[in-house]
Design an enzyme around this catalytic site. Structure first.
Site, PDB file in Angstrom:
ATOM      1  N   ARG A  65      -1.313  12.730  13.002  1.00  0.00           N
ATOM      2  CA  ARG A  65      -2.144  12.038  12.299  1.00  0.00           C
ATOM      3  C   ARG A  65      -3.263  12.556  11.881  1.00  0.00           C
ATOM      4  O   ARG A  65      -3.774  11.918  10.631  1.00  0.00           O
ATOM      5  CB  ARG A  65      -2.652  10.638  13.243  1.00  0.00           C
ATOM      6  CG  ARG A  65      -3.458   9.659  12.526  1.00  0.00           C
ATOM      7  CD  ARG A  65      -3.541   8.420  13.357  1.00  0.00           C
ATOM      8  NE  ARG A  65      -3.698   8.609  14.703  1.00  0.00           N
ATOM      9  CZ  ARG A  65      -4.748   8.820  15.279  1.00  0.00           C
ATOM     10  NH1 ARG A  65      -5.904   8.871  14.719  1.00  0.00           N
ATOM     11  NH2 ARG A  65      -4.774   8.945  16.942  1.00  0.00           N
ATOM     12  N   TYR A 118      -2.320  -5.840  -8.127  1.00  0.00           N
ATOM     13  CA  TYR A 118      -1.307  -6.075  -7.320  1.00  0.00           C
ATOM     14  C   TYR A 118      -1.367  -7.139  -6.160  1.00  0.00           C
ATOM     15  O   TYR A 118      -2.583  -7.174  -5.647  1.00  0.00           O
ATOM     16  CB  TYR A 118      -0.815  -4.936  -6.458  1.00  0.00           C
ATOM     17  CG  TYR A 118       0.271  -4.737  -5.733  1.00  0.00           C
ATOM     18  CD1 TYR A 118       1.602  -4.912  -6.286  1.00  0.00           C
ATOM     19  CD2 TYR A 118       0.080  -4.743  -4.454  1.00  0.00           C
ATOM     20  CE1 TYR A 118       2.753  -4.889  -5.474  1.00  0.00           C
ATOM     21  CE2 TYR A 118       1.043  -4.726  -3.544  1.00  0.00           C
ATOM     22  CZ  TYR A 118       2.442  -4.969  -3.812  1.00  0.00           C
ATOM     23  OH  TYR A 118       3.390  -4.956  -3.180  1.00  0.00           O
ATOM     24  N   ASP A 190      -6.264   2.279  -9.436  1.00  0.00           N
ATOM     25  CA  ASP A 190      -4.714   2.432  -8.883  1.00  0.00           C
ATOM     26  C   ASP A 190      -3.885   2.772 -10.205  1.00  0.00           C
ATOM     27  O   ASP A 190      -3.944   1.887 -11.156  1.00  0.00           O
ATOM     28  CB  ASP A 190      -4.286   0.981  -8.279  1.00  0.00           C
ATOM     29  CG  ASP A 190      -2.984   0.830  -8.106  1.00  0.00           C
ATOM     30  OD1 ASP A 190      -2.132   1.684  -8.682  1.00  0.00           O
ATOM     31  OD2 ASP A 190      -2.718  -0.016  -7.182  1.00  0.00           O
ATOM     32  N   LYS A 215       6.922   3.954  -5.770  1.00  0.00           N
ATOM     33  CA  LYS A 215       7.235   3.503  -7.138  1.00  0.00           C
ATOM     34  C   LYS A 215       7.491   4.764  -7.799  1.00  0.00           C
ATOM     35  O   LYS A 215       8.115   5.457  -7.536  1.00  0.00           O
ATOM     36  CB  LYS A 215       5.857   2.775  -8.052  1.00  0.00           C
ATOM     37  CG  LYS A 215       5.375   1.433  -7.092  1.00  0.00           C
ATOM     38  CD  LYS A 215       6.431   0.549  -6.629  1.00  0.00           C
ATOM     39  CE  LYS A 215       6.015  -0.432  -5.600  1.00  0.00           C
ATOM     40  NZ  LYS A 215       4.603  -1.115  -5.860  1.00  0.00           N
TER      41      LYS A 215
HETATM   42  C1  LIG Z   1       3.606  -1.751  -5.145  1.00  0.00           C
HETATM   43  C2  LIG Z   1       2.343  -1.520  -5.575  1.00  0.00           C
HETATM   44  C3  LIG Z   1       1.237  -1.341  -4.511  1.00  0.00           C
HETATM   45  C4  LIG Z   1       1.472  -1.611  -3.215  1.00  0.00           C
HETATM   46  O1  LIG Z   1       2.007  -0.424  -2.650  1.00  0.00           O
HETATM   47  P1  LIG Z   1       3.155  -0.348  -1.425  1.00  0.00           P
HETATM   48  O2  LIG Z   1       3.480   1.002  -1.286  1.00  0.00           O
HETATM   49  O3  LIG Z   1       4.219  -1.295  -1.427  1.00  0.00           O
HETATM   50  O4  LIG Z   1       2.159  -0.796  -0.055  1.00  0.00           O
HETATM   51  C5  LIG Z   1      -0.223  -1.208  -4.967  1.00  0.00           C
HETATM   52  N1  LIG Z   1      -0.590  -1.269  -6.227  1.00  0.00           N
HETATM   53  C6  LIG Z   1       0.569  -1.448  -7.294  1.00  0.00           C
HETATM   54  C7  LIG Z   1       0.018  -1.280  -8.679  1.00  0.00           C
HETATM   55  C8  LIG Z   1       1.914  -1.332  -6.860  1.00  0.00           C
HETATM   56  O5  LIG Z   1       2.803  -1.527  -7.732  1.00  0.00           O
END
Ligand SMILES: *Cc1c(COP(=O)(O)O)cnc(C)c1O
Length: 404
Positions: A65, A118, A190, A215
Site C-alpha cells: 500500500r 463527472y 481532470d 478510460k
Molecule cells: C469515469 C470518470 C471518472 C471516474 O473514474 P472511475 O475510474 O470510474 O472511478 C472521473 N472523471 C471523469 C471525467 C470520468 O470520465
C-alpha cells in the site's frame, strides 16, 4: 528508482514515452517488460529501516500500500507523459479525486468547481466535501471571469475537467493556470477526456492532473484505475492521503495498465481521427440537429486552437432531430457501435445522458446546461471509420420520421 527506464519527457515524443518510460529493468533476468511484483511485503534490509527513519517509505519496497515496483513503473510512465515530476496510481478515478481534494485542502477551506463535471465528482463535491468542512462553489467552467469572481478569501483549490462530459466544453486551461498563480491556489484538472497525448495541463500551470485510468489510459474496457500527477512535493501530500483512505492499485492491475499504456499514443491518434471524421459526417446528416466536437465550425471556445493542437480526443456528442425516442431507436439499431456507459476503450460505445449520467436532473435542468432531448454521447473506438459510418447509415435509416 534506479532500475527504471528514465527518459527526459521534453526531448521525447509521447509515443516513445508510452512504450519505454518507467519500465523496470530486472537485473536478474533481463526481462524486457516489468515483472508483476505480486507481493504484499518485502524483506527488511538496512535500507528499509533507513527509509522508516527518514520518512521515505514511499520510495522503498516495504509494504504494497506504501509502494510496489509494479506501481512505480506505471507511475513513472504516467508522470513522463503528463510532464510531471511524480505520479500516483489508485484503484479508481474517484479514489484519485477524493484523495487529491482532501490532501490539498483544509477544514474551513473553499473549492471552486463546476456542475459540468463527472457525476461521481459532482456528488462528492455536493454531498461530502461540506462534511469534511470544505465549502464548494459551482460556476461555468468555461467562463474565466466568472471563475475568478467566485474566488473567496478562503479559497484553496480550483477543480475542473479539461474537456467536459457530454458537451465537450473546453476549460480555458492557460487562463486558469495564470489565475491559480495570481491567487496562490491549487489548480487540479481532470484530463480524462483528452489524455496526455492531446493536452498536458501541467505545461499550462496546473498543479495536479487527474485521470480515470479506466478510460483512455487503459483503453480496453477491462480495468478500473485512476491516477494523479504533479510535482514531487504535492504528490507526497496526495500519497499520504492515499495511505489513509486506502485506494492503492494492486500489482496485477498496475501491470495491465502499464502494458495497455504502451499503445496510448497510437490509440489516441486513431480515436482523434475517427471522432473528427465522424463529427463532420454526422453534422451533415439530415436526422441530426447538432453535433458537439472541437473541430467543427461554430465550436464556442476559441482557446481550442491554442490548446488542442495535438488532437481533441475521441468523444463526439450529437442531438437527434427526433429527440429521446429517436435516440433510443438509434441505439437499438446500431450493431457495431455498442450501447453502454463508459468511454475511452478500443470499441465504440454510445449512450444517452438523459437516462444515465444526467437522469437525476429534470428536463428543464438538463436543458439549462445544454443537454437537449435526443442528445447522444459517442465514444469513438479505433475501428475503421468507414465501418462506423456504415453502421450509423443503416441505423439512422431505421428511424423514419420520429419527431420530438
Ligand atoms: C469515469 C470518470 C471518472 C471516474 O473514474 P472511475 O475510474 O470510474 O472511478 C472521473 N472523471 C471523469 C471525467 C470520468 O470520465
Amino acid at each position: 528508482m534506479e532500475n527504471q527506464t528514465s527518459l527526459d519527457p521534453r526531448s521525447h515524443g509521447a509515443g516513445t514515452l508510452a512504450v519505454h518510460a518507467g519500465t523496470y529493468n530486472d537485473p536478474i533476468t533481463g526481462a524486457v517488460g516489468t515483472p508483476v511484483f505480486a507481493s504484499t511485503t518485502f524483506l527488511f534490509q538496512p535500507e528499509s529501516y533507513e527509509a522508516f527513519d527518514q520518512g521515505m517509505i514511499r520510495d522503498y519496497p516495504i509494504y504494497s500500500r506504501y509502494g510496489n515496483p509494479s506501481q512505480w513503473a506505471v507511475q513513472e510512465k504516467i508522470a513522463a507523459l503528463e510532464h510531471a515530476e511524480s505520479a500516483i496510481v489508485f484503484s479508481s478515478g474517484m479514489a484519485a479525486i477524493s484523495a487529491t481534494l482532501l490532501a490539498l485542502t483544509n477544514r474551513g477551506g473553499h473549492i471552486v468547481t463546476a456542475r459540468d463535471i463527472y457525476g461521481g465528482s459532482y456528488n462528492l463535491m455536493r454531498e461530502d466535501m461540506h462534511q469534511f468542512g470544505r465549502s464548494v462553489s459551482f460556476v461555468d467552467p468555461t467562463d474565466a471571469a466568472g471563475i475568478e469572481a467566485a474566488i473567496q478569501e478562503n479559497t484553496e483549490l480550483l477543480f475542473f475537467e479539461t474537456l467536459t462530459n457530454p458537451l465537450l466544453k473546453l476549460a480555458p486551461v492557460r487562463e486558469l493556470g495564470e489565475m491559480a498563480a495570481r491567487h496562490n491556489l491549487f489548480l487540479v484538472l481532470d484530463n480524462t477526456f483528452l489524455s496526455p497525448c492531446c493536452l498536458t495541463p501541467i505545461d499550462h500551470g496546473a498543479h495536479v492532473v487527474i485521470h480515470s485510468g479506466t478510460k483512455y489510459l487503459n483503453g480496453h474496457s477491462d480495468l478500473v484505475a485512476g491516477c494523479a500527477a504533479g510535482s514531487r512535493k504535492y504528490m507526497d501530500m496526495v500519497w499520504g492521503q492515499m495511505l489513509k483512505l486506502g485506494g492503492s492499485l494492486n500489482p496485477q492491475d498496475c501491470s495491465l495498465l502499464e502494458r495497455s499504456m504502451k499503445t496510448l499514443s497510437l490509440r489516441m491518434k486513431a480515436h482523434c481521427e475517427g471522432a473528427r471524421e465522424l463529427a463532420h459526417w454526422l453534422a451533415a446528416h439530415p436526422a441530426i440537429a447538432r453535433v458537439h466536437h472541437p473541430d467543427l465550425p461554430g465550436y464556442p471556445y476559441p482557446w481550442a486552437a491554442d490548446l488542442l493542437v495535438k488532437g481533441a480526443g475521441g468523444m463526439v456528442s450529437f442531438e437527434m432531430k427526433g429527440g429521446d425516442r429517436a435516440g433510443l431507436k438509434l441505439m437499438s439499431a446500431l450493431t457495431l457501435v455498442q450501447a453502454a456507459t463508459s468511454l475511452g476503450g478500443v470499441e465504440s460505445l454510445i449512450s444517452m445522458p438523459f437516462n444515465t449520467s444526467h437522469s437525476s436532473l429534470i428536463e428543464r435542468q438538463r436543458r439549462e446546461i445544454g443537454i437537449n432531448p435526443g442528445l447522444m454521447r459517442l465514444s469513438v473506438g479505433i475501428e475503421d471509420v468507414a465501418d462506423l459510418k456504415a453502421d450509423f447509415t443503416q441505423a439512422l435509416a431505421t428511424i423514419g420520421d420520429i419527431n420530438e
